[in-house]
Every structure is written in structure tokens, then in C-alpha cells.
Design an enzyme around this catalytic site. Structure first.
Site, PDB file in Angstrom:
ATOM      1  CG  LEU A  51      30.579  -4.386   5.116  1.00 12.53           C
ATOM      2  CD1 LEU A  51      30.893  -5.350   3.965  1.00 12.53           C
ATOM      3  CD2 LEU A  51      29.628  -3.297   4.650  1.00 12.53           C
TER       4      LEU A  51
ATOM      5  N   GLY B  60      22.947  -7.143   7.637  1.00 13.54           N
ATOM      6  CA  GLY B  60      22.040  -6.361   6.796  1.00 13.54           C
ATOM      7  C   GLY B  60      22.712  -5.985   5.475  1.00 13.54           C
ATOM      8  CG  HIS B  61      26.088  -3.342   5.459  1.00 12.34           C
ATOM      9  ND1 HIS B  61      26.597  -3.238   6.729  1.00 12.34           N
ATOM     10  CD2 HIS B  61      25.659  -2.103   5.126  1.00 12.34           C
ATOM     11  CE1 HIS B  61      26.496  -1.982   7.142  1.00 12.34           C
ATOM     12  NE2 HIS B  61      25.926  -1.267   6.201  1.00 12.34           N
TER      13      HIS B  61
ATOM     14  CD  GLN C 265      26.037   9.894   4.028  1.00 12.98           C
ATOM     15  OE1 GLN C 265      26.314   9.720   2.847  1.00 12.98           O
ATOM     16  NE2 GLN C 265      25.357   8.989   4.715  1.00 12.98           N
TER      17      GLN C 265
ATOM     18  CD  GLU D 260      11.304  -2.035   2.467  1.00 15.03           C
ATOM     19  OE1 GLU D 260      10.837  -2.453   3.553  1.00 15.03           O
ATOM     20  OE2 GLU D 260      10.718  -2.154   1.382  1.00 15.03           O
TER      21      GLU D 260
ATOM     22  CG  ASP E 200      19.348   3.815   6.280  1.00 18.76           C
ATOM     23  OD1 ASP E 200      19.705   4.649   7.117  1.00 18.76           O
ATOM     24  OD2 ASP E 200      19.822   2.662   6.226  1.00 18.76           O
TER      25      ASP E 200
ATOM     26  CD  GLN F 225      20.482   6.094   2.503  1.00 19.80           C
ATOM     27  OE1 GLN F 225      21.231   6.863   3.099  1.00 19.80           O
ATOM     28  NE2 GLN F 225      20.681   4.791   2.476  1.00 19.80           N
TER      29      GLN F 225
ATOM     30  CB  SER G  15      22.372   0.182  13.029  1.00 21.86           C
ATOM     31  OG  SER G  15      23.117   1.386  12.947  1.00 21.86           O
ATOM     32  CB  SER G  16      27.574   0.601  11.181  1.00 22.85           C
ATOM     33  OG  SER G  16      27.422  -0.067   9.944  1.00 22.85           O
TER      34      SER G  16
HETATM   35  P1  AMP Z   1      25.152   2.280   5.697  1.00 24.06           P
HETATM   36  O1  AMP Z   1      26.472   1.578   5.644  1.00 24.06           O
HETATM   37  O2  AMP Z   1      24.588   2.395   7.075  1.00 24.06           O
HETATM   38  O3  AMP Z   1      25.162   3.570   4.930  1.00 24.06           O
HETATM   39  O4  AMP Z   1      24.120   1.349   4.938  1.00 24.06           O
HETATM   40  C1  AMP Z   1      24.385   0.877   3.639  1.00 24.06           C
HETATM   41  C2  AMP Z   1      23.151   0.199   3.095  1.00 24.06           C
HETATM   42  O5  AMP Z   1      22.800  -0.890   3.943  1.00 24.06           O
HETATM   43  C3  AMP Z   1      21.937   1.124   3.048  1.00 24.06           C
HETATM   44  O6  AMP Z   1      21.198   0.860   1.866  1.00 24.06           O
HETATM   45  C4  AMP Z   1      21.173   0.719   4.281  1.00 24.06           C
HETATM   46  O7  AMP Z   1      19.787   0.977   4.185  1.00 24.06           O
HETATM   47  C5  AMP Z   1      21.445  -0.763   4.317  1.00 24.06           C
HETATM   48  N1  AMP Z   1      21.214  -1.299   5.662  1.00 24.06           N
HETATM   49  C6  AMP Z   1      21.658  -0.787   6.837  1.00 24.06           C
HETATM   50  N2  AMP Z   1      21.188  -1.502   7.884  1.00 24.06           N
HETATM   51  C7  AMP Z   1      20.420  -2.493   7.352  1.00 24.06           C
HETATM   52  C8  AMP Z   1      19.656  -3.563   7.907  1.00 24.06           C
HETATM   53  N3  AMP Z   1      19.571  -3.762   9.229  1.00 24.06           N
HETATM   54  N4  AMP Z   1      18.989  -4.387   7.062  1.00 24.06           N
HETATM   55  C9  AMP Z   1      19.061  -4.197   5.713  1.00 24.06           C
HETATM   56  N5  AMP Z   1      19.771  -3.219   5.126  1.00 24.06           N
HETATM   57  C10 AMP Z   1      20.447  -2.367   5.931  1.00 24.06           C
END
Ligand code: AMP
Length: 282
Positions: free
Chosen positions: A36, A39-40, A64, A151, A153, A156, A188-189
Site C-alpha cells: 500500500l 494512493g491506496h 490477471q 483513475e 488504472d 480497469q 504505484s507499488s
Molecule cells: P493495485 O494494488 O495496484 O491493484 O491498486 C488497487 C487500487 O488502488 C486500484 O483501484 C488502483 O487504481 C488504485 N491506485 C493505484 N495507484 C493509485 C494512485 N497513484 N492514486 C490513486 N489510486 C491508485
């Protein structure tokens, strides 16, 4: 310090949600793959505002990932994730095992049509089938009233909105803006994979998007000229470009001129790390 209740069994998660629903509590849900970042956390905080209870899922969904992608080395940090989730008032972390999500004999998947084609759908065959299927399953287990997605993604989010509409899923889908590092790189992770040199070059993706937006604000409406401005900025910085495209922001259909709501979407490699980002135009 508040703590997050960890639930691993799908049946236990559903029982928790049923009890919350019986108390007429509204459940907000944020699905993630863990590792996390802010963003998360912004999604979890937005969930806190929209629900009485906030459920986070952490599941690195094998279906996926393509055969040559980063499933095995995807960053994992459950203890760190739970501490971060607790700090923004998360009630439950649902952390299922892959064998519980996909028991032997599973043979059902969800294929979303046009909106899942092209862009990442074109470059990562099967990716959005994996995403749509796992999100639908998570909705069935967690039974949220509202689910929040980034947004970041963009495709997605469009795929999930389409699926929820087409399958009459009783979940409100909320999209939230991308959180960025101070210099503009989208959080991003996968940024954890970048060396200092790569981290510097990765900024060219945001700068490429910004270059197109500047040209757009200066009056340019032709998609090829806008894309050219982006490519010129990214040249020599990223190692491979999967796509730089401008699409209708609602349907994600290709366009030639920006007339209404549009979005530029980019996927590019810096070293072995594939990064995606997007920015709205118009
Ligand atoms: P993930 O863990 O990468 O699958 O992302 C989980 C959720 O967090 C998804 O809805 C992503 O779009 C969102 N997410 C990932 N990076 C960001 C970010 N930088 N800002 C906002 N939401 C994000």
C-alpha cells in the site's frame, strides 16, 4: 492505535458483512494487491467518508498476470499494509489465499467486451478477464454497498463500471483521482522496482502527459499532434513504449480529434518495469 481485523476465509468475510448489513451499516470496499501507498490510502479514506465500515482486500490475483509478468516478485508487505490501513480507519483486511479464491475445479470467468480491448487489454491478453472475474468474486464475498477504484488504472475502472452495469451488480462504483509523488510520478507499488536512474527517467511519462496537456490547452485538438508532443518528451528516457493513445474518456473508443471529454493513456517500460499513467484532456 486502532487495529485492523484480518479475515482470510471467504465464508468468514461474508458472515462479517452479513452481520454489518443486519445492523444497517453501509460497507465501503477497496480491492488492492497490497504494498500500500498513499494512493491506496486515499481510496480507503474516501471509503471512510462513504461507509460506516471500510473493508480492504489484499490479494495478488494470479489470473490477471501473464506468464512472463511479475507475479512472483510483486512486492508484498502485509504487516506494513495493516499498519497503514489502520492509520486511516480501515475495519477489516480480507486477505484470502489463492487456493480459497480459486478452488480446484473453478471454470467460470467474466469477459468484458469492447472496453477491455486495446490499450492494456491488447498488450496483456487475459488481464482484464482476470481482473473482472476476481473483482466480481470479491463483490460476491464482501457484498459492499460501494467500491472505490483509482483513475490511475483508467481502463480497469471503465471495465469494472461496465461489468457492474451489465451484470446488475448492486454496488456503487466510485472512481478517485490519481495520487502523485511531489515531482508528478504516479504512485504505484511497482515504483519500488525502479533504481535511482530509472526513477529519474520514469518521470518522462508524467512529463509526456503534461506536454500533451500543454499543447491541448494552447489550442491543439489533433490527436496525432498531441501524441507527437508526448513521444518527443519521452524519447530517450523510457526503454519501450507499449502505447501512447488518446481516447474518448467515457467509451474509451479511439478518436482523431479532441471534441469532448478525452484522456491520454500511456504504458511504457523503464528497465523491466512496466508503468502506466493517464491524464484527462478536455
Ligand atoms: P493495485 O494494488 O495496484 O491493484 O491498486 C488497487 C487500487 O488502488 C486500484 O483501484 C488502483 O487504481 C488504485 N491506485 C493505484 N495507484 C493509485 C494512485 N497513484 N492514486 C490513486 N489510486 C491508485
Amino acid at each position: 492505535m486502532p487495529t485492523v481485523e484480518v479475515i482470510t476465509a471467504p465464508a468468514a468475510m461474508s458472515a462479517w458483512s452479513e452481520a454489518a448489513r443486519a445492523r444497517v451499516e453501509r460497507i465501503a470496499f477497496v480491492p488492492t494487491m497490497g504494498a500500500l501507498h498513499a494512493g491506496h490510502l486515499s481510496l480507503l479514506s474516501a471509503g471512510r467518508e462513504r461507509g460506516d465500515r471500510v473493508v480492504l482486500s489484499i490479494f495478488v490475483n494470479p489470473t490477471q498476470f501473464g506468464p512472463n509478468e511479475d507475479l512472483a516478485r510483486y512486492p508484498r508487505d502485509l504487516d506494513g499494509d495493516l499498519a497503514k490501513a489502520a492509520s486511516v480507519g480501515t475495519d477489516v483486511a480480507f486477505v484470502p489465499a489463492a487456493s480459497d479464491m480459486y478452488p480446484p475445479g473453478s471454470q467460470t470467468s467474466i469477459e468484458v467486451g469492447e472496453v477491455a480491448q486495446g490499450l492494456c487489454g491488447g498488450r496483456r491478453p487475459g488481464h482484464f478477464t482476470g481482473v473482472a472475474t476476481v473483482v466480481c468474486k470479491l463483490f460476491g464475498i464482501v457484498r459492499p454497498h460501494v467500491a472505490l477504484f483509482g483513475e490511475k488504472d483508467f481502463q480497469q475502472l471503465a471495465v469494472i463500471r461496465r461489468m457492474a452495469l451489465d451484470l446488475n451488480l448492486p454496488v456503487e462504483i466510485v472512481g478517485r483521482p490519481t495520487l502523485r509523488e511531489q515531482d508528478g510520478l504516479a504512485m504505484s507499488s511497482r515504483n519500488a522496482y525502479l533504481s535511482p536512474d530509472q526513477r529519474g527517467r520514469a518521470l518522462a511519462i508524467f512529463e509526456g502527459l503534461s506536454a500533451a496537456r500543454a499543447r491541448f490547452l494552447a489550442g491543439e485538438r489533433g490527436v496525432s499532434a498531441l501524441v507527437e508532443a508526448t513521444l518527443a518528451r519521452m524519447k530517450d528516457q523510457v526503454d519501450r513504449i507499449d502505447y501512447v493513445e488518446i481516447r474518448d474518456a467515457d467509451s474509451l473508443r479511439p478518436i482523431e480529434r479532441v471534441g469532448g471529454p478525452a484522456v491520454m493513456l500511456i504504458a511504457a517500460y523503464v528497465g523491466a518495469t512496466r508503468l502506466i499513467d493517464n491524464m484527462r484532456l478536455g
